[in-house]
Enzyme design. Structure first.
Site, short mmCIF file in Angstrom:
data_model
loop_
_atom_site.label_atom_id
_atom_site.label_comp_id
_atom_site.label_asym_id
_atom_site.label_seq_id
_atom_site.Cartn_x
_atom_site.Cartn_y
_atom_site.Cartn_z
N TYR A 133 -25.93 22.63 -27.57
CA TYR A 133 -25.09 22.70 -26.31
C TYR A 133 -23.70 21.84 -26.28
O TYR A 133 -23.73 20.74 -26.71
CB TYR A 133 -25.94 22.11 -25.06
CG TYR A 133 -25.61 22.21 -23.78
CD1 TYR A 133 -24.53 23.20 -23.42
CD2 TYR A 133 -26.32 21.91 -22.88
CE1 TYR A 133 -23.89 23.18 -22.17
CE2 TYR A 133 -26.18 22.01 -21.37
CZ TYR A 133 -25.11 22.76 -21.14
OH TYR A 133 -24.79 22.84 -19.81
N LYS A 158 -24.18 26.87 -27.04
CA LYS A 158 -24.00 27.00 -25.39
C LYS A 158 -22.67 26.09 -25.11
O LYS A 158 -22.82 25.11 -25.52
CB LYS A 158 -25.29 26.67 -24.68
CG LYS A 158 -25.17 26.66 -23.35
CD LYS A 158 -26.52 26.29 -22.66
CE LYS A 158 -26.64 26.11 -21.23
NZ LYS A 158 -27.67 25.66 -20.61
#
Length: 301
Positions: A133, A158
């Site tokens: 992320y 992400k």
């Protein structure tokens, strides 16, 4: 198992005494999967990962896995200090998770090379596939993203920064450097607001906090986007999502607190948020209730 459709990031319900409400969590996850979630991401940002002890974390993941019953993949968060992140990865593996969402390390700013080393150390704790992320203090260059993509257990990236120029360069670099399957995700808060921009770069998967409390609207939006129903997309963005973002931005932490309030409004007691977050003010909950009604009206529910 592949991730597809709308990705569900459950809240973590707490009882009035502050303890984990296991039955409410089980119901919450079961309802979300029954509504058609394409994947469950337990104990992540919306699930107050930052506020959970390791024992609570493992119980949240285990309950989510049990409630999902193999219908869709279950990923769980792991981050913070390196020892804690590795402990989370090990706990997730014991609890039966299908993968990890790797959150930023605690507080410190670090060069991209150091971040790659951090995520390498976390992913070696288990055999679970992992999604990295990018947000907060975890920001990558195209070259470092390529190094991430070469880590054996890292299967996705992400983006929570919203720097589309940087993300495009990262996507191009990774695609040119490796032919392995590697998935990109839109991880911005209230991601529906930027879905069209991300889809233009070939990034179709996204997090949906809205799915937690009004899955009918989240699924209606996703269907409209994929079917090319531009008019419905425009109405939902203008009359539901934009006012929701404006309400969310009134207070830091409302990206979680408002979602919990929404879950409670829809009939499942989500309980309070844990400090340092604050629960949504009554007048803001009332505004949220009106927005939910409007969103349901637009999608015909």
């Amino acid at each position: 198992m592949r991730l597809d459709g709308v990705l569900f990031f459950p809240i973590t319900p707490f009882a009035s005494d502050g303890r984990l409400d296991e039955e409410a969590l089980r119901q919450h996850v079961e309802r979300g999967v029954s509504h058609g979630a394409g994947g469950v991401f337990a104990a992540c940002g919306t699930g107050e990962f930052n506020a959970l002890g390791l024992d609570e974390y493992e119980r949240v993941v285990r309950i989510s896995v049990e409630a999902t019953a193999g219908r869709v993949p279950v990923f769980s968060g792991a981050g913070g200090s390196l020892p804690f992140a590795r402990s989370c990865a090990e706990a997730a593996s014991r609890a039966g998770a299908d993968g990890l969402l790797l959150l930023p390390p605690y507080l410190v700013s670090a060069p991209a090379e150091g971040l790659v080393n951090y995520f390498h150390e976390v992913t070696t704790a288990t055999d679970l596939p992992a999604i990295v992320y990018q947000r907060g203090n975890a920001r990558f260059t195209p070259a470092s993203a390529v190094e991430l993509a070469r880590l054996p257990n890292v299967m996705g990236f992400k983006d929570g920064l919203g720097d589309l120029d940087l993300l495009q360069r990262i996507i191009l670099a990774v695609r040119q450097a490796t032919d392995r399957e590697f998935t990109f995700f839109n991880g911005l808060p209230t991601a529906e607001m930027t879905v069209l921009a991300y889809r233009g770069m070939g990034v179709s998967l996204y997090s949906s906090a809205v799915f937690c409390f009004v899955p009918e609207v989240a699924l209606g939006f996703h269907k409209a986007v994929t079917a090319g129903d531009d008019e419905l997309v425009r109405r939902l963005l203008g009359e539901f999502y934009r006012p929701l973002v404006e309400l969310r931005d009134l207070m830091p932490g409302y990206a979680v607190a408002l979602v919990k309030a929404g879950v409670t409004l829809r009939g499942l007691a989500a309980g309070p948020v844990r400090p340092p977050l604050l629960d949504a003010a009554p007048e803001h909950v009332a505004r949220l209730e009106r927005l939910i009604a409007r969103g349901l009206e637009i999608v015909g529910c």
